[in-house]
Design a protein around this motif. Structure first.
Motif, PDB file in Angstrom:
ATOM      1  N   TYR A   1       0.826  -1.203   0.000  1.00 55.50           N
ATOM      2  CA  TYR A   1       0.000   0.000   0.000  1.00 55.50           C
ATOM      3  C   TYR A   1       0.863   1.257   0.000  1.00 55.50           C
ATOM      4  CZ  TYR A   1      -3.557  -3.301   1.668  1.00 55.50           C
ATOM      5  OH  TYR A   1      -4.404  -4.361   1.803  1.00 55.50           O
TER       6      TYR A   1
ATOM      7  N   SER B   1      -2.606   5.014   2.733  1.00 52.05           N
ATOM      8  CA  SER B   1      -3.545   3.898   2.849  1.00 52.05           C
ATOM      9  C   SER B   1      -3.082   2.899   3.901  1.00 52.05           C
ATOM     10  CB  SER B   1      -3.702   3.198   1.496  1.00 52.05           C
ATOM     11  OG  SER B   1      -4.317   4.051   0.558  1.00 52.05           O
ATOM     12  N   ARG B   2      -1.780   2.680   3.987  1.00 51.48           N
ATOM     13  CA  ARG B   2      -1.279   1.742   4.979  1.00 51.48           C
ATOM     14  C   ARG B   2      -1.592   2.208   6.391  1.00 51.48           C
ATOM     15  NH1 ARG B   2       3.519   1.404   3.277  1.00 51.48           N
ATOM     16  NH2 ARG B   2       4.563   2.854   4.680  1.00 51.48           N
TER      17      ARG B   2
ATOM     18  N   HIS C   1       5.439   5.038  -0.969  1.00 58.26           N
ATOM     19  CA  HIS C   1       5.094   3.995  -0.014  1.00 58.26           C
ATOM     20  C   HIS C   1       5.720   4.236   1.353  1.00 58.26           C
ATOM     21  CE1 HIS C   1       3.433   0.649  -2.728  1.00 58.26           C
ATOM     22  NE2 HIS C   1       3.375   1.775  -3.384  1.00 58.26           N
TER      23      HIS C   1
ATOM     24  N   THR D   1      -8.431   4.316  -0.066  1.00 61.27           N
ATOM     25  CA  THR D   1      -7.792   3.212   0.648  1.00 61.27           C
ATOM     26  C   THR D   1      -8.437   1.890   0.261  1.00 61.27           C
ATOM     27  OG1 THR D   1      -7.171   4.601   2.517  1.00 61.27           O
ATOM     28  CG2 THR D   1      -7.329   2.229   2.926  1.00 61.27           C
TER      29      THR D   1
ATOM     30  N   GLU E   1      -7.263   0.737  -2.997  1.00 61.10           N
ATOM     31  CA  GLU E   1      -5.937   0.105  -2.938  1.00 61.10           C
ATOM     32  C   GLU E   1      -6.037  -1.328  -2.441  1.00 61.10           C
ATOM     33  OE1 GLU E   1      -2.183   1.599  -2.018  1.00 61.10           O
ATOM     34  OE2 GLU E   1      -2.908   3.636  -1.727  1.00 61.10           O
ATOM     35  N   ILE E   2      -6.914  -1.560  -1.466  1.00 68.05           N
ATOM     36  CA  ILE E   2      -7.115  -2.920  -0.975  1.00 68.05           C
ATOM     37  C   ILE E   2      -7.608  -3.801  -2.116  1.00 68.05           C
ATOM     38  CG2 ILE E   2      -8.476  -4.360   0.589  1.00 68.05           C
ATOM     39  CD1 ILE E   2      -8.534  -1.974   2.532  1.00 68.05           C
TER      40      ILE E   2
END
Length: 474
Positions: free
Chosen positions: A47, A51-52, A164, A316, A319-320
């Motif tokens: 991610y 988002s992470r 990232h 987010t 992205e998942i």
């Protein structure tokens, strides 16, 4: 009045496929334990930083009930480096590929100018036009124009390296994800099984369960060693043992994994899986007196949003979806056809492109680099090489090797696609049946970048495959 024994005994098999609206679903998010598979934890390295952070914050809402089997922990701490290295190689390959394509563009522009210049000089005797063309298309001017694209492409790639929030050469001490995951689990990490226990479990897996295709893990039975093959089963055994010692009200297990292969999911009516194996539900109930629910990463995070009131931004969640689909495409490649559309999104099995290369004697450093590359721009070529060498009998394909359903060239009266080139673009003697052949644009680019020592081999493979396909289709 209780249900008849037959209905009780096979309740798991008679239940419909689990869905997001099951009345019982909320209990698994609010009570019991949550077990995240290794692939879910390694996804944290895929991610972007923003988002992470959201995903980790969401997982913190379940921190008191997360439990990590020792097998998951072992695979996680060992798999972090390879995940980072894979991204590092992909970005490095992308930068190299961009530079090569820009150099090819520069060469094509100069060659196009020289072609027009020659025609002007030969047929028009127009020195003024020739001089004007030379003034317009100077090497320095071409470089100046291309540098705009080069700088912009480089800017985007450099952004990916930093977006990232992970140093590509990070040491364990600099890994920001590892301590966050450790904090999430606290004391909730399984103990390493004794050697005698491990040996007994391996024997059960390899001698009994895998030959009889008893889930989970039998789809991995052909890995290098019994220990690697039995990873999913070892994880499962730890879960069964751990949950059997929990207080009765807490005996619920929510297992979250991106893995939906046939050793976790019952086969559906098509090529995709339908539901987790009811036998897994039965086994956990019988051996540990516990309820089981298996969910994918996508469904799990949607459940967190619904039942634990955790906010996840749409970006987010997108992205998942992206990370899950990439993993999903990879694990479902076994037994399915890789197409020209899916090839650029699907990394070939490790080592298989090299086996294909060696089977036909390709030796140039340029082709070897393309085969070793982890960049998606080379995956189409790698898959084609895998497919054509198997189709033409240059090597014996593995039983579980994905099939490849596309070719580099075609023999037909009609152009397969508007971008395909006629065989006449190649000089006489370099291609059989030039007048009735069409060549894929990606293959033409490959030939242009391939040294003479290997170009003839590649042309021969493509032409023979086109002839075989024409013969097989009548």
């Amino acid at each position: 009045m209780s249900d008849p024994v037959l209905l009780q005994r096979f309740a798991a098999w008679l239940q419909p496929q689990p869905s997001a609206v099951d009345a019982e679903r909320s209990a698994f998010f609010q009570n019991g334990i949550i077990v995240l598979d290794t692939n879910v934890l390694l996804s944290l390295y895929e991610y972007t930083e923003t988002s992470r952070e959201e995903v980790l914050s969401a997982l913190e809402q379940t921190a008191g009930r997360l439990w990590m089997p020792y097998q998951v922990g072992l695979e996680f701490v060992r798999g972090r480096r390879s995940t980072l290295e894979s991204r590092k190689r992909a970005l490095a390959d992308a930068a190299s590929d961009v530079n090569k394509k820009l150099m090819a563009a520069r060469k094509a522009i100069i060659e196009a100018k020289n072609l027009v210049r020659t025609q002007l000089d030969k047929y028009a005797r127009a020195p003024e036009e020739v001089a004007s063309l030379d003034a317009l298309v100077k090497d320095a001017e071409v470089d100046k124009h291309l540098s705009v694209y080069r700088d912009e492409f480089r800017r985007h790639l450099d952004m990916l390296k930093t977006d990232h929030g992970l140093a590509l050469n990070a040491t364990d001490a600099e890994d920001p994800i590892l301590p966050r995951v450790a904090e999430l689990y606290g004391e909730g990490v399984g103990q390493q099984p004794d050697d005698d226990v491990l040996r007994k479990r391996l024997e059960e897996a390899t001698a009994f369960r895998f030959p009889n295709k008893i889930p989970p893990g039998f789809a991995d039975s052909d890995k290098d060693t019994p220990l690697k093959s039995a990873g999913d089963f070892l994880l499962w055994e730890e879960v069964v043992e751990y949950v059997s010692h929990l207080p009765e009200p807490s005996r619920r297990v929510l297992f979250v994994s991106n893995d939906t292969k046939e050793d976790w999911y019952e086969s559906g009516s098509g090529t995709r899986s339908s539901r987790p194996w009811p036998s897994l539900v039965d086994e956990l109930k019988r051996r540990a007196g516990a309820e089981l629910r298996v969910e994918t990463q996508l469904h799990f995070y949607s459940g967190i949003r619904e039942f634990l009131n955790v906010e996840l931004a749409e970006d987010t969640y997108a992205e998942i979806v992206r990370v899950s689909e990439t993993y999903d495409a990879k694990i479902h490649s076994d037994g399915q056809l890789v197409t020209e559309e899916t090839a650029p999104r699907l990394p070939p099995p490790e080592g298989l492109p090299l086996v294909a290369l060696q089977s036909v004697g390709l030796t140039s450093p340029a082709v070897r680099a393309a085969v070793d590359s982890s960049s998606p721009s080379h995956w189409t070529f790698q898959w084609w090489l895998i497919g054509v060498t198997a189709q033409l009998g240059r090597r014996v394909p593995d039983d579980r090797e994905p099939g490849v359903g596309f070719a580099a060239a075609s023999r037909s009266s009609e152009r397969p696609s508007p971008l395909w080139k006629p065989g006449t673009v190649l000089p006489p003697g370099e291609w059989l049946h030039r007048d009735s052949s069409w060549i894929a644009p990606w293959f033409m680019e490959l030939l242009d970048a391939t040294p003479k020592i290997d170009r003839a081999v590649l042309r021969g493979l493509a032409a023979q495959q086109a002839q075989e396909n024409r013969r097989s289709h009548g």
